[in-house]
Structures are given as structure tokens and as C-alpha cells.
Scaffold this motif. Structure first.
Motif, mmCIF file in Angstrom:
data_model
loop_
_atom_site.group_PDB
_atom_site.id
_atom_site.type_symbol
_atom_site.label_atom_id
_atom_site.label_comp_id
_atom_site.label_asym_id
_atom_site.label_seq_id
_atom_site.Cartn_x
_atom_site.Cartn_y
_atom_site.Cartn_z
ATOM 1 N N LEU A 1 0.839 -1.196 0.000
ATOM 2 C CA LEU A 1 0.000 0.000 0.000
ATOM 3 C C LEU A 1 0.880 1.254 0.000
ATOM 4 O O LEU A 1 1.811 1.378 0.803
ATOM 5 C CB LEU A 1 -0.921 0.004 1.214
ATOM 6 N N ALA A 2 0.566 2.176 -0.884
ATOM 7 C CA ALA A 2 1.319 3.435 -0.963
ATOM 8 C C ALA A 2 0.860 4.375 0.144
ATOM 9 O O ALA A 2 -0.344 4.512 0.407
ATOM 10 C CB ALA A 2 1.123 4.086 -2.328
ATOM 11 N N PRO A 3 1.784 5.041 0.839
ATOM 12 C CA PRO A 3 1.391 5.977 1.901
ATOM 13 C C PRO A 3 0.690 7.210 1.320
ATOM 14 O O PRO A 3 0.941 7.627 0.186
ATOM 15 C CB PRO A 3 2.719 6.330 2.565
ATOM 16 N N ALA A 4 -0.162 7.809 2.142
ATOM 17 C CA ALA A 4 -0.964 8.953 1.675
ATOM 18 C C ALA A 4 -0.300 10.291 1.936
ATOM 19 O O ALA A 4 -0.690 11.302 1.347
ATOM 20 C CB ALA A 4 -2.359 8.920 2.328
ATOM 21 N N ASP A 5 0.663 10.370 2.851
ATOM 22 C CA ASP A 5 1.279 11.653 3.178
ATOM 23 C C ASP A 5 2.791 11.504 3.236
ATOM 24 O O ASP A 5 3.346 10.403 3.103
ATOM 25 C CB ASP A 5 0.744 12.187 4.505
ATOM 26 N N GLU A 6 3.447 12.608 3.460
ATOM 27 C CA GLU A 6 4.905 12.617 3.498
ATOM 28 C C GLU A 6 5.454 11.823 4.674
ATOM 29 O O GLU A 6 6.475 11.135 4.554
ATOM 30 C CB GLU A 6 5.402 14.063 3.559
ATOM 31 N N GLU A 7 4.817 11.925 5.837
ATOM 32 C CA GLU A 7 5.270 11.175 7.020
ATOM 33 C C GLU A 7 5.170 9.682 6.782
ATOM 34 O O GLU A 7 6.047 8.907 7.175
ATOM 35 C CB GLU A 7 4.435 11.591 8.237
ATOM 36 N N GLY A 8 4.088 9.265 6.128
ATOM 37 C CA GLY A 8 3.946 7.846 5.806
ATOM 38 C C GLY A 8 5.011 7.370 4.849
ATOM 39 O O GLY A 8 5.539 6.260 4.978
ATOM 40 N N ARG A 9 5.333 8.224 3.857
ATOM 41 C CA ARG A 9 6.397 7.845 2.926
ATOM 42 C C ARG A 9 7.751 7.778 3.624
ATOM 43 O O ARG A 9 8.587 6.929 3.301
ATOM 44 C CB ARG A 9 6.437 8.844 1.771
ATOM 45 N N ARG A 10 7.962 8.637 4.599
ATOM 46 C CA ARG A 10 9.219 8.591 5.341
ATOM 47 C C ARG A 10 9.324 7.311 6.162
ATOM 48 O O ARG A 10 10.375 6.659 6.192
ATOM 49 C CB ARG A 10 9.331 9.815 6.246
ATOM 50 N N ARG A 11 8.224 6.981 6.841
ATOM 51 C CA ARG A 11 8.237 5.747 7.652
ATOM 52 C C ARG A 11 8.409 4.516 6.756
ATOM 53 O O ARG A 11 9.079 3.559 7.125
ATOM 54 C CB ARG A 11 6.952 5.648 8.467
ATOM 55 N N ARG A 12 7.769 4.549 5.592
ATOM 56 C CA ARG A 12 7.901 3.414 4.678
ATOM 57 C C ARG A 12 9.345 3.289 4.188
ATOM 58 O O ARG A 12 9.896 2.178 4.130
ATOM 59 C CB ARG A 12 6.957 3.595 3.499
ATOM 60 N N ALA A 13 9.964 4.370 3.831
ATOM 61 C CA ALA A 13 11.358 4.331 3.381
ATOM 62 C C ALA A 13 12.272 3.826 4.485
ATOM 63 O O ALA A 13 13.211 3.051 4.235
ATOM 64 C CB ALA A 13 11.786 5.714 2.898
ATOM 65 N N GLN A 14 11.995 4.254 5.719
ATOM 66 C CA GLN A 14 12.814 3.795 6.840
ATOM 67 C C GLN A 14 12.632 2.298 7.064
ATOM 68 O O GLN A 14 13.602 1.566 7.306
ATOM 69 C CB GLN A 14 12.449 4.570 8.100
#
Length: 641
Positions: free
Chosen positions: A358-371
């Protein structure tokens, strides 16, 4: 001399009055003597008033029965047996008991010599001490073992108990867990093999003493859900089987003697026993405690066991890994034994393919996913690096380092790293430890040597790389290995699938030695000391998944599921030397190279079928080369002779 007394004289020849005048027949009464089936009529007579001792002497002279064993019976003349030193009655009294003119006397007694009294006092079971009873049983077992054929501990009963199944004519159920042939039929098969070997002048395991391929015993339950993953044989001949439900079973004399559970050290770790390894010796150490007999690997730990199934300790593994493969070894020289167990790492933690779907909806989610993705990549990298290394634990006893010491063997940074898939211990011609060989999934054979003079320091001695000549072979992977005599090593290889392939390109080092092989999937006999491939055994239709050396110098190999056969290679094939091949490259330039000998014909044991593991069980009788072959087939163990 038979003394027969007439009617007109007594024993001393005088008349009843004591003078020498003749006596009349009325002074004696004739006797009809019955003794067993013989009858003496009117041969003896009794003089009234005489003593019974004189009559007993006459009976002894006639029959040979001594007076002390005579039992003379006469109804009406005297009561019961005739006593010693008793005078007879008057003539009228005796005549009144006589019938038809003679006195009927019955003799009971034997003329044979009296049995001699025992020279030693009879001892009952209650009077025998446990030490004396054990010594008597050991002596009886030793006498029976001299005439018995073979003593393969896992399947044969002690010689004194082998005739318990004489009434059986074929395969029967020994108990709930064991089915097999009668013991006498096993002895007949072993006797035939020994006789054929002696007639051909060859040792058992090759030539006339080869395996007959007859399955003589099946150990385990056919309907059990757990599969047998690996086998081990202890020095006393006990067979150990490890199952994928974490059970470890010990088999001795056709019986399940111990059934223990290999439990994990870390909580929540599941799995079964994946590998077993037996130590080279067994008994009591200097402290009087049992020595380590075998090791089991699985459920993220290695456990050390005694020969009676008692756990001596456990060594934990990192989370996400489990020990496979494992080997046990003796690093000492002479009496300075140092037991150690080496284990590789198999990664059990696999990435979740749907974790980042699932693709994150916001920037914080994308950061956590990358981490999280970076952490997962780092975790997989660390697990891969761990799977390329080997851990060695000192079990004991040892004077150089304390028991429990840990050594981690990691490849050099300049070498190609690949997960370790198999291990073997290579010894020299004297049986002393030479090197630990680690085969990996990139066709590498890494040699580790132990410096016993410097607190067991390990050195990366060499890296041998198996390289196939086949153009489309891909990456060659080591499947399994088994050590042979004289520094030889049997190595089974297969082609690694493309998605699992590991690049063999790396920085060349002085210790990196390329070993060219003609095919990618076969069994190769590698001379570790000379760094060369001597023999190619290419008779299976599928990759060889398990092997074991045989006491006669041969090798047993088990093919994969598409082959489902066990082949026996003779000593003359396994120990063949490579030939010299001369290549001419240009004018005046010559290069010599060794070409391995190739064999494809061998004996086939079709009744064993597809097996997961193979072990030879040697005969424990001295100077014997007889053996049995055990194979783990799904949930049972088949043993053939």
C-alpha cells in the motif's frame, strides 16, 4: 562272583547248631526275589533267626545293589523296608508269610554308582552379587558372540537373544515401532557377504561382499506425520534419527531406547531437527561424567546430548536463523581431545512481499515506509552475511580453551561470499584433524585450519572454486559433502536456480584456486591436499542429495526425487587417480593438466527409494568390515544389508 546259598547250608557253611554237620531244608525258607523286571526264583533263602545283614549281602552278591541302597519289601514277613541288624523270626513265622512254598521279596534300588557330592556349594540367584551376575552375563555373551555372525548394534539383538524369533519365517513386527526380518535371516545374509568377500579376496563393501540390497528392518511409524530429516551413528553402533517435529530417537538392538525432544532456547521458535552429528568417541571423561555423544541442530539452537539421550547444554542462534549444517569434530592430538561442534546458518526469516504494497498517503507515511524498507534491506543483508559464516563451539574437555568458547569463522572481504550449504571434516592419513571444509551455494570449498599451539586459532587456508565447463550451466552450488580416507572429499553439486544464483566473479586472491569440472550436476572426488578433482561419479538422473562413505572404501549416494535410487560406488572407482592430459597451445608451447576419471556404472539399491539421509552402520565385532546401510525415507528409516 555270585554267591548262591543252597537250602542245606548257611553263609558260613555251618548248621544252625554251629557245628559242621549238614542242615536240613526245613532250616531255610526259599526266596523269590523281584527286582525291576527281573525275577530270581529259589536262588536265595532265609535262615530263621539269622540277621538281616547276611541276607542283604547275598542280595548284593546276586544283584550288585549295595546294602545301603537296598529297599527290601515283603508283605507279612516284616513291616516296611527290611532294617539293618534285625534277626528274622522262627521258621513257622516265616513259613506263614510264604506263598506257594517261597517267600516273595521285592527289591527297590539301583546298582549304578552313587552320584558324587558337588565339590562347590550350590549358589542361588539371591546369593549372587550384582557384580558377579554382570560378570557371568558378560562371559556368556562373549561365548555366544564368538559363534554369532555380526554385531550391528542398531538392528541385531545380543547373541543370547537372537533365537527368540525362531518361529518366524519372514518380515514381522518386532514391536509397535519396528518391523524386520528374523535375526537368523540377518545372520545368514551377513554370513553370505563375508563368505563371498573371503572367496573373492576382497573386503566387504566391494566385490563379492557388496550389499545385497535387501531391506531387513524398518524403524518408525509409517503413518507418522513427521519426516526424518537426518541420521547419525554413534561409536557404539546406536542409530540416531532427527525428525521435523523436534523429536530425536535413539535405536538400539531393534528397539526405540530413547525418544527426546529438541526444544528451542528462544521463545516462540518453531521447527524441527534439521541436522545431526556424532562425536568421534564415547565414554566417561576424566571427571567421571559422560562424554558428549552427538549434537542436534534446529529451532535456532544446537543441543549436545549423551549416548543415553540426556541433554548436556545448548548454544543459541540469532533470531531468524537456525543451525544447518552441523559437524562434530575432535581437534586434539593423542590424549589431548578437544571436542567441538561447527554449525552454519540457514536463514528462516523471509521478507513479507505484502508489507509495502500500500502506498502511503502523506509525506510522514512515505518517510516511515522508506525507513522500514531500509531496515528490511539491512536485516536481509545482515542475515546473508551471517549465513556465509560458521560458528565453532568448544564442547570439551580441553586444556587450551575452556568449554563453551565460541569462534566465528568469516570469509575474507576480497573473496566471493555465499551461504554455507554443507560442511565436512577432512583428516590426514593418520586420522588426525586436518581442516574444516565449508561448501557454499556458489561452488566454493573454503578450508579452515586450526592452530592448536595458539589457543585453537582458526586460519582461512584456501578457497577452492568448482567451475563447470558447460556454457549454459549457470552457478554451481554445493549440495552435500562427505569426507573420505586419505584427504579425499566427496562433493555433490547442482545448478543453482537463476533467482538464487550468486555471482562467482570476484577479486582473485592467492588462496582462490579454480577447480574445473566437466558437468555441473554430479559427484566429484576432490583431493583437498593436492587441490585437484580426481573422479566424476555421474550415474544419477537427478542431483545427489545425500551421501555416506562405506567401511570398505566405497561410497553410497542417494539421488533426488526424479531419480529415487541409491547407488553404491566401489573403492576402485572412488579412489581412482586423475590422468595427465597434455594441451598444445601454439608452436613449442605445452601445458599439462589433470583430467578426472568419469564413472557412470554402479550397483543400484532400488528398494531403498528416495531418501533424505544415508548412514553406514558398521559391525562392532573386531576386524570385521561388514556393515548395514540406513536411509531416511519420509517418516521411517529403512536399513538394508
Amino acid at each position: 562272583r555270585h554267591l548262591i546259598m543252597s537250602h542245606n547250608e548257611t553263609i558260613d557253611g555251618t548248621n544252625p547248631r554251629g557245628d559242621a554237620s549238614p542242615v536240613s531244608s526245613i532250616d531255610t525258607v526259599p526266596v523269590k526275589l523281584k527286582w525291576s523286571k527281573r525275577v530270581y526264583d529259589n536262588v536265595l533263602s532265609i535262615r530263621p533267626g539269622s540277621l538281616s545283614d547276611a541276607f542283604k549281602e547275598e542280595v548284593r552278591a546276586l544283584t550288585g545293589v549295595p546294602p545301603e541302597r537296598q529297599k527290601l519289601l515283603c508283605r507279612g514277613a516284616w513291616k516296611g523296608p527290611l532294617p539293618d541288624g534285625t534277626p528274622f523270626g522262627t521258621a513257622d513265622e516265616i513259613q506263614s508269610a510264604a506263598k506257594k512254598g517261597s517267600l516273595a521279596v521285592t527289591l527297590i534300588g539301583s546298582a549304578d554308582a552313587a552320584p558324587e557330592a558337588p565339590k562347590e556349594r550350590t549358589r542361588f540367584v539371591e546369593d549372587v552379587t550384582p557384580e558377579e551376575r554382570a560378570a557371568a552375563e558378560a562371559e556368556a555373551e562373549a561365548r555366544a558372540a564368538e559363534s554369532a555372525e555380526g554385531m550391528i548394534t542398531a538392528i541385531q539383538r545380543p547373541p543370547l537373544h537372537r533365537r527368540d524369533d525362531n518361529g518366524k519365517a519372514g518380515m514381522y513386527q518386532y514391536n509397535r515401532m519396528v518391523t524386520g526380518l528374523p535375526q537368523r535371516q540377518m545372520e545368514d545374509l551377513l554370513r553370505e557377504r563375508r563368505t563371498d568377500a573371503e572367496a573373492s579376496g576382497e573386503g566387504e563393501g566391494v566385490g563379492g561382499g557388496a550389499l545385497r540390497g535387501e531391506v531387513v528392518m524398518t524403524l518408525g511409524l509409517e503413518l507418522r506425520r513427521a519426516y526424518v530429516n537426518d541420521l547419525a551413528v554413534l561409536p557404539d553402533g546406536t542409530l540416531v534419527s532427527g525428525l521435523d517435529d523436534s523429536h530425536v530417537q535413539l535405536w538400539r538392538h531393534g528397539e526405540l531406547v530413547e525418544d527426546v525432544v529438541h526444544e528451542g532456547v528462544l521463545p516462540g521458535v518453531e521447527g524441527g531437527v534439521e541436522a545431526l552429528a556424532s562425536f568421534p568417541s564415547r565414554g566417561l571423561n576424566s571427571g567421571g561424567t559422560p562424554d558428549a555423544a552427538f549434537a542436534s541442530g534446529g529451532r535456532a539452537c544446537v543441543r549436545i546430548w549423551t549416548a543415553e539421550g540426556e541433554c548436556m547444554g545448548a548454544f543459541p542462534f540469532p533470531a531468524g536463523t537456525t543451525p544447518n549444517p552441523i559437524v562434530a569434530m575432535d581437534l586434539g592430538e593423542g590424549t589431548n581431545s578437544v571436542f567441538a561442534v561447527a554449525a552454519g546458518f540457514r536463514v528462516t526469516r523471509s521478507p513479507n512481499p505484502g508489507a509495502f504494497a500500500l502506498a502511503p498517503a502523506d509525506e510522514e507515511g512515505r518517510r516511515r515506509r522508506a525507513q522500514a524498507q531500509a531496515e528490511e534491506v539491512e536485516m536481509q543483508r545482515a542475515l546473508f552475511h551471517t549465513s556465509c559464516s560458521v560458528r565453532v563451539w568448544i564442547v570439551g574437555p580441553g586444556a587450551l580453551v575452556p568449554a563453551g568458547s565460541l569462534f566465528t569463522l568469516e570469509p575474507n572481504g576480497s573473496d566471493v561470499a555465499a551461504p554455507v550449504s554443507s560442511m565436512a571434516v577432512v583428516s590426514d592419513q593418520y586420522g588426525q584433524f586436518k581442516s574444516l571444509v565449508c561448501g557454499d551455494q556458489a561452488g566454493g570449498l573454503r578450508l579452515w585450519e586450526c592452530d592448536q599451539t595458539r589457543s585453537l586459532q582458526w586460519n582461512n587456508a584456501a578457497l577452492l572454486r568448482l567451475c563447470s565447463h558447460e556454457p549454459a550451466a549457470g552457478t554451481v552450488s554445493v549440495i552435500c559433502m562427505e569426507p573420505l580416507d586419505g584427504g579425499l572429499l566427496a562433493v555433490s553439486t547442482d545448478i543453482m536456480p537463476p533467482q538464487q544464483a550468486i555471482s562467482q566473479e570476484g577479486v582473485a586472491t592467492a588462496s582462490n584456486v579454480a577447480l574445473p569440472i566437466p558437468v555441473a550436476s554430479a559427484v566429484f572426488i576432490v583431493d583437498v591436499l593436492s587441490r585437484s578433482v580426481n573422479v566424476v561419479l555421474n550415474g544419477h538422473k537427478d542431483a545427489v542429495r545425500c551421501m555416506c562413505p562405506l567401511p570398505g572404501g566405497g561410497l553410497a549416494t542417494g539421488g533426488g526425487k526424479l531419480d529415487a535410487t541409491v547407488r553404491i560406488w566401489g573403492k576402485e572407482q572412488v579412489c581412482a587417480s586423475s590422468s595427465q592430459h597434455k594441451n598444445n597451445e601454439g608452436e613449442g608451447k605445452e601445458e599439462n593438466s589433470k583430467v578426472p576419471q568419469a564413472f557412470s556404472d554402479s550397483a543400484v539399491l532400488e528398494k531403498m527409494g528416495f531418501v533424505f539421509a544415508l548412514k553406514s552402520i558398521p559391525d562392532s565385532k573386531p576386524m570385521s568390515k561388514l556393515f548395514a546401510l540406513a536411509g531416511a525415507r519420509y517418516n521411517v528409516v529403512r536399513i538394508c544389508l
